[in-house]
Design a protein around this motif. Structure first.
Motif, PDB file in Angstrom:
ATOM      1  N   LYS A  87      30.924  22.874  47.355  1.00 44.89           N
ATOM      2  CA  LYS A  87      31.559  22.764  48.074  1.00 44.89           C
ATOM      3  C   LYS A  87      31.786  23.400  49.104  1.00 44.89           C
ATOM      4  O   LYS A  87      31.730  23.881  49.223  1.00 44.89           O
ATOM      5  CB  LYS A  87      33.063  23.232  47.328  1.00 44.89           C
ATOM      6  CG  LYS A  87      34.565  22.882  47.832  1.00 44.89           C
ATOM      7  CD  LYS A  87      35.128  23.231  47.276  1.00 44.89           C
ATOM      8  CE  LYS A  87      36.927  23.185  47.713  1.00 44.89           C
ATOM      9  NZ  LYS A  87      38.626  24.544  47.201  1.00 44.89           N
ATOM     10  N   GLN A  88      31.983  22.593  50.196  1.00 45.74           N
ATOM     11  CA  GLN A  88      32.056  23.395  51.366  1.00 45.74           C
ATOM     12  C   GLN A  88      33.314  22.384  52.330  1.00 45.74           C
ATOM     13  O   GLN A  88      33.338  21.581  52.683  1.00 45.74           O
ATOM     14  CB  GLN A  88      31.293  23.370  52.632  1.00 45.74           C
ATOM     15  CG  GLN A  88      30.991  24.372  53.627  1.00 45.74           C
ATOM     16  CD  GLN A  88      29.586  24.108  54.335  1.00 45.74           C
ATOM     17  OE1 GLN A  88      29.820  25.158  55.771  1.00 45.74           O
ATOM     18  NE2 GLN A  88      29.349  23.459  54.172  1.00 45.74           N
ATOM     19  N   ARG A  89      34.319  23.604  52.797  1.00 43.29           N
ATOM     20  CA  ARG A  89      35.830  23.042  52.853  1.00 43.29           C
ATOM     21  C   ARG A  89      35.763  22.486  54.242  1.00 43.29           C
ATOM     22  O   ARG A  89      35.652  21.312  54.650  1.00 43.29           O
ATOM     23  CB  ARG A  89      36.752  24.188  52.792  1.00 43.29           C
ATOM     24  CG  ARG A  89      38.468  23.683  53.206  1.00 43.29           C
ATOM     25  CD  ARG A  89      39.681  24.829  52.706  1.00 43.29           C
ATOM     26  NE  ARG A  89      39.629  24.792  51.542  1.00 43.29           N
ATOM     27  CZ  ARG A  89      40.062  24.776  50.401  1.00 43.29           C
ATOM     28  NH1 ARG A  89      40.399  23.435  50.260  1.00 43.29           N
ATOM     29  NH2 ARG A  89      40.030  25.324  49.174  1.00 43.29           N
ATOM     30  N   ASN A  90      34.628  23.146  55.142  1.00 49.75           N
ATOM     31  CA  ASN A  90      34.518  22.807  56.429  1.00 49.75           C
ATOM     32  C   ASN A  90      33.375  22.366  56.900  1.00 49.75           C
ATOM     33  O   ASN A  90      32.477  22.464  58.088  1.00 49.75           O
ATOM     34  CB  ASN A  90      34.640  23.699  57.673  1.00 49.75           C
ATOM     35  CG  ASN A  90      36.233  24.181  57.235  1.00 49.75           C
ATOM     36  OD1 ASN A  90      37.172  23.272  57.417  1.00 49.75           O
ATOM     37  ND2 ASN A  90      37.012  24.954  57.074  1.00 49.75           N
ATOM     38  N   ASP A 134      36.781  28.020  49.314  1.00 45.51           N
ATOM     39  CA  ASP A 134      36.508  27.404  50.464  1.00 45.51           C
ATOM     40  C   ASP A 134      34.974  26.684  50.262  1.00 45.51           C
ATOM     41  O   ASP A 134      34.588  26.182  51.023  1.00 45.51           O
ATOM     42  CB  ASP A 134      36.927  27.794  51.387  1.00 45.51           C
ATOM     43  CG  ASP A 134      38.528  28.883  52.070  1.00 45.51           C
ATOM     44  OD1 ASP A 134      38.716  27.366  52.491  1.00 45.51           O
ATOM     45  OD2 ASP A 134      38.148  29.699  51.638  1.00 45.51           O
ATOM     46  N   GLU A 160      38.109  33.184  55.323  1.00 52.64           N
ATOM     47  CA  GLU A 160      37.126  32.510  53.735  1.00 52.64           C
ATOM     48  C   GLU A 160      37.215  32.697  52.207  1.00 52.64           C
ATOM     49  O   GLU A 160      36.511  34.173  52.029  1.00 52.64           O
ATOM     50  CB  GLU A 160      35.843  31.835  53.921  1.00 52.64           C
ATOM     51  CG  GLU A 160      35.637  30.382  54.475  1.00 52.64           C
ATOM     52  CD  GLU A 160      34.401  30.409  54.887  1.00 52.64           C
ATOM     53  OE1 GLU A 160      34.422  29.053  55.323  1.00 52.64           O
ATOM     54  OE2 GLU A 160      33.392  30.423  54.730  1.00 52.64           O
ATOM     55  N   GLU A 165      38.184  25.954  41.943  1.00 53.42           N
ATOM     56  CA  GLU A 165      37.380  24.648  42.506  1.00 53.42           C
ATOM     57  C   GLU A 165      38.331  23.957  43.131  1.00 53.42           C
ATOM     58  O   GLU A 165      37.564  24.528  44.110  1.00 53.42           O
ATOM     59  CB  GLU A 165      37.407  24.203  41.268  1.00 53.42           C
ATOM     60  CG  GLU A 165      36.776  22.162  41.974  1.00 53.42           C
ATOM     61  CD  GLU A 165      36.623  21.809  41.045  1.00 53.42           C
ATOM     62  OE1 GLU A 165      36.765  19.863  41.618  1.00 53.42           O
ATOM     63  OE2 GLU A 165      36.697  21.721  39.744  1.00 53.42           O
ATOM     64  N   GLN A 166      39.634  24.969  42.941  1.00 54.21           N
ATOM     65  CA  GLN A 166      41.142  24.349  44.126  1.00 54.21           C
ATOM     66  C   GLN A 166      40.769  25.776  45.401  1.00 54.21           C
ATOM     67  O   GLN A 166      40.404  25.331  46.306  1.00 54.21           O
ATOM     68  CB  GLN A 166      41.703  24.291  43.914  1.00 54.21           C
ATOM     69  CG  GLN A 166      43.244  23.788  44.458  1.00 54.21           C
ATOM     70  CD  GLN A 166      44.594  23.824  43.592  1.00 54.21           C
ATOM     71  OE1 GLN A 166      43.954  23.402  42.330  1.00 54.21           O
ATOM     72  NE2 GLN A 166      45.701  23.602  44.367  1.00 54.21           N
ATOM     73  N   ASP A 167      41.069  26.631  45.009  1.00 50.22           N
ATOM     74  CA  ASP A 167      41.080  27.880  46.012  1.00 50.22           C
ATOM     75  C   ASP A 167      39.887  28.252  46.262  1.00 50.22           C
ATOM     76  O   ASP A 167      40.014  28.587  48.158  1.00 50.22           O
ATOM     77  CB  ASP A 167      41.597  29.253  44.663  1.00 50.22           C
ATOM     78  CG  ASP A 167      43.198  29.246  44.662  1.00 50.22           C
ATOM     79  OD1 ASP A 167      43.208  28.132  44.998  1.00 50.22           O
ATOM     80  OD2 ASP A 167      43.073  29.477  42.977  1.00 50.22           O
ATOM     81  N   LYS A 217      42.342  34.706  46.908  1.00 45.96           N
ATOM     82  CA  LYS A 217      42.065  33.406  48.231  1.00 45.96           C
ATOM     83  C   LYS A 217      43.024  34.224  49.328  1.00 45.96           C
ATOM     84  O   LYS A 217      43.019  34.337  50.304  1.00 45.96           O
ATOM     85  CB  LYS A 217      43.035  32.164  48.042  1.00 45.96           C
ATOM     86  CG  LYS A 217      43.383  31.287  48.801  1.00 45.96           C
ATOM     87  CD  LYS A 217      41.386  30.738  49.302  1.00 45.96           C
ATOM     88  CE  LYS A 217      42.623  29.511  50.622  1.00 45.96           C
ATOM     89  NZ  LYS A 217      41.300  29.188  50.837  1.00 45.96           N
TER      90      LYS A 217
END
Length: 442
Positions: A412-415, A384, A199, A380-382, A340
């Motif tokens: 933000k939290q991708r998962n 996780d 991450e 923001e995009q990269d 990343k």
């Protein structure tokens, strides 16, 4: 003085002969070698390619006779050594394919190292590349050899699904979530379950909001877990960082120490905290100038020598790039992508601290949002996970919020879910602590 090229011609012949005699090993050998480059002479590469082609066609047995016909049809029989050479491959019926493969791959690695060393020499003499770029080139290419020389196995999706079901079963029995490296704050860990392998995590905030203190608190909370950790500090010297950690662990007022007002109790607390740090596996690099290539090289070395499990970087905007860019925005974007990539390569969490723009100060709520990340939308995009450190009373003196309240906003939290958790912040010792069990969700 001429140098002998590392080769294993006899082992190559023995392996090719084994494939012609024992067809059932062909698929395994192809999967293990993956490329004909591992063979040191052209005729062996041609023979191996022919066996691979015949294996794909599945038109019956593959032996010296069918191999000769295949090569003849392709007009490659002479280049492959001719009839006599093909027949010589099966003259001695030997079978020790794993050993032959090991010898062949070892010699291949040595040849590749010689090739890379020649390329490095050429870059040094003729290229305009910087030393850092040449070092990165060398490191990447050598690492690629290591990766390619490692046996690669595909996993069937059904096997992966079985492993996940087994893991879910364990969670059901234990009632515990899948946990990465914990932050040590129960409400935050309840939402993000710690920092996970691979991450890229951002801890962001306005200046003096407590980003560095928060990162150091996470490290301090993991002292008892004996987790090897690395901290790259581009802003503060290592001595200041250690002072902060001692104050965090002991609860001693840092300003009193700087003023020379130390009690016996303070001293005892610092000594106990120092004892904890003495046993810790924490590695601090306080180089004030660091680019992404240098950081990657040092991180790789730290993982190899100390098996580090997490990296902290304070802070992203202070890093420089190994290349020149027209704008800071582009430079930060490239640095973000490299961090990343580093997280994925080392398979550990990489936690980078980041500044915010002044945009929150223009809003009534003052709470940060993802678009406030300074210099680049790529962050923001990269990322996780993005965590914002926000202390309402520090940023707004007229607020009715508790002056010791700190909010950690999961932007933000991708998962997983986003939300806000409350912590208590003691400005004297720069210590964060759990507040309540309450979780505020948007």
């Amino acid at each position: 003085m001429s140098m002998e090229i590392p080769r294993a011609v006899e082992a190559e012949k023995a392996l090719l002969g084994s494939m012609l005699i024992y067809n059932d090993i062909i698929d395994d050998v192809i999967a293990d070698l993956e490329t004909d480059e591992v063979f040191s002479i052209e005729q062996h590469r041609l023979i191996f390619r022919a066996i691979v082609e015949m294996s794909r066609e599945r038109n019956g047995a593959i032996d010296n006779l069918t191999l000769k016909e295949h090569l003849k049809r392709k007009k490659l029989l002479t280049k492959a050594g001719g009839v006599k050479y093909i027949n010589s491959l099966i003259e001695e019926e030997t079978f020790n394919a794993p050993s032959y493969i090991s010898i062949i791959k070892d010699k291949y690695v040595l040849r590749k190292l010689l090739e890379i060393s020649d390329m490095i020499k050429s870059k040094v003499i003729n290229s305009d590349n910087t030393p850092d770029e040449i070092l990165d080139f060398a490191e990447k290419n050598i690492l690629n050899i290591k990766i390619k020389n490692t046996k690669f196995e595909l996993e069937d999706i059904s096997e992966i699904a079985k492993a996940i079901i087994s893991q879910v079963g364990e969670i059901l029995e234990s009632k515990k979530p899948i946990m990465g490296i914990p932050t040590g704050f129960k409400d935050l860990d309840r939402l993000i379950n710690g920092f996970h392998k691979g991450e890229f995590v951002i801890i962001a905030g306005r200046p003096s909001m407590g980003k560095t203190a928060f990162a150091l608190n996470i490290m301090a909370n993991n002292l008892r877990n004996n987790i090897p950790m690395a901290f790259f500090s581009l802003e503060m010297p290592n001595r200041s960082l250690v002072w902060r950690m001692l104050c965090i662990r002991s609860g001693v007022d840092a300003s009193r120490i700087r003023s020379g007002i130390v009690t016996r109790s303070d001293y005892q607390g610092i000594v106990i905290a120092a004892g904890e740090l003495d046993k810790a596996q924490i590695f601090i690099d306080d180089s004030s100038s660091l680019n992404e290539i240098e950081l990657r090289a040092r991180a790789r070395r730290l993982q190899k020598e100390h098996d580090i499990k997490i990296i902290f970087i304070d802070y992203l905007q202070l890093m420089s790039s190994s290349r020149r860019y027209d704008s800071k925005n582009t430079e930060v974007s490239e640095i973000s992508r490299s961090l990343k990539s580093l997280a994925k390569e080392l398979n550990i969490p990489v936690v980078a601290l980041s500044q915010l723009s002044r945009a929150p100060m223009q809003r009534q709520t003052k709470e940060p949002i993802l678009s406030d990340l300074r210099e680049s939308g790529a962050i923001e995009q990269d990322a996780d996970v993005v965590l914002f450190v926000h202390r309402p009373a520090f940023i707004d003196k007229n607020t009715e919020e508790d002056k010791n309240l700190a909010k950690i906003i999961i932007g933000k939290q991708r998962n997983g879910p986003v939300g806000t958790i409350r912590l208590v912040f003691d400005g004297k010792s720069t210590r964060f602590a759990d507040f309540t069990d309450e979780i505020i969700r948007p």
